[in-house]
Design a protein around this motif. Structure first.
Motif, short mmCIF file in Angstrom:
data_model
loop_
_atom_site.label_atom_id
_atom_site.label_comp_id
_atom_site.label_asym_id
_atom_site.label_seq_id
_atom_site.Cartn_x
_atom_site.Cartn_y
_atom_site.Cartn_z
N TYR A 191 0.89 -1.16 0.00
CA TYR A 191 0.00 0.00 0.00
C TYR A 191 0.92 1.20 0.00
O TYR A 191 1.43 1.62 1.05
N ALA A 192 1.22 1.73 -1.18
CA ALA A 192 2.25 2.76 -1.32
C ALA A 192 1.79 3.84 -2.29
O ALA A 192 1.03 3.58 -3.22
N ILE A 193 2.27 5.08 -2.06
CA ILE A 193 1.89 6.18 -2.93
C ILE A 193 3.12 6.72 -3.66
O ILE A 193 4.25 6.62 -3.17
N HIS A 194 2.84 7.31 -4.83
CA HIS A 194 3.88 7.89 -5.67
C HIS A 194 3.35 9.17 -6.30
O HIS A 194 2.16 9.25 -6.63
N ARG A 195 4.23 10.13 -6.50
CA ARG A 195 3.85 11.39 -7.15
C ARG A 195 4.13 11.27 -8.65
O ARG A 195 5.24 10.96 -9.06
N ALA A 196 3.12 11.54 -9.45
CA ALA A 196 3.27 11.53 -10.90
C ALA A 196 3.68 12.92 -11.38
O ALA A 196 3.49 13.90 -10.67
N PRO A 197 4.25 13.01 -12.59
CA PRO A 197 4.68 14.31 -13.11
C PRO A 197 3.58 15.36 -13.16
O PRO A 197 3.85 16.55 -13.07
N ASP A 198 2.32 14.94 -13.29
CA ASP A 198 1.21 15.90 -13.34
C ASP A 198 0.65 16.24 -11.96
O ASP A 198 -0.41 16.83 -11.84
N ASP A 199 1.38 15.86 -10.91
CA ASP A 199 1.00 16.09 -9.51
C ASP A 199 -0.22 15.32 -9.06
O ASP A 199 -0.82 15.64 -8.05
N THR A 200 -0.60 14.29 -9.81
CA THR A 200 -1.55 13.35 -9.24
C THR A 200 -0.76 12.45 -8.29
O THR A 200 0.47 12.37 -8.35
N ILE A 201 -1.48 11.80 -7.40
CA ILE A 201 -0.86 10.85 -6.49
C ILE A 201 -1.39 9.48 -6.86
O ILE A 201 -2.61 9.26 -6.89
#
Length: 105
Positions: free
Chosen positions: A41-51
């Protein structure tokens, strides 16, 4: 034997709300890591600032229990007014390929 379930959940912070959405996710992550069946259960930041949250569960039943649980209810409440649009959730079933360790998430 049940198949593991992989889930992606994409969070779309409203303008100026990235930090607030990120902060809202922190207690949920800690709580969910203790839930039965949670493998990842992990989060990442995408280049468009979505998570982008990537989850892996031992089974669909345990994932369903998670979705109906307190951690998700608390997260949904803490995200009110902070998202530009609803979370985009997709359930995936692994199609293993290559090596046993590298070929699945």
């Amino acid at each position: 034997m049940t198949e593991p379930i992989v889930v992606t959940a994409i969070f779309f912070p409203a303008p100026g709300q990235f930090d607030a959405v990120h902060d809202a996710l922190q207690p949920a992550i800690a709580a969910v890591h203790d839930e039965p069946g949670c493998i990842l259960y992990a989060i990442h930041r995408a280049p468009d600032d979505t998570i982008v949250m990537i989850e892996k569960w031992e089974s669909a039943d345990l994932l369903d229990a998670h979705g109906a649980g307190e951690a998700v209810a608390a997260l949904n409440a803490s995200l009110e007014g902070k998202l530009a649009r609803p979370v985009d959730v997709t359930r995936l079933v692994p199609l293993p390929a290559g090596t046993e360790i590298q070929g699945t998430l």
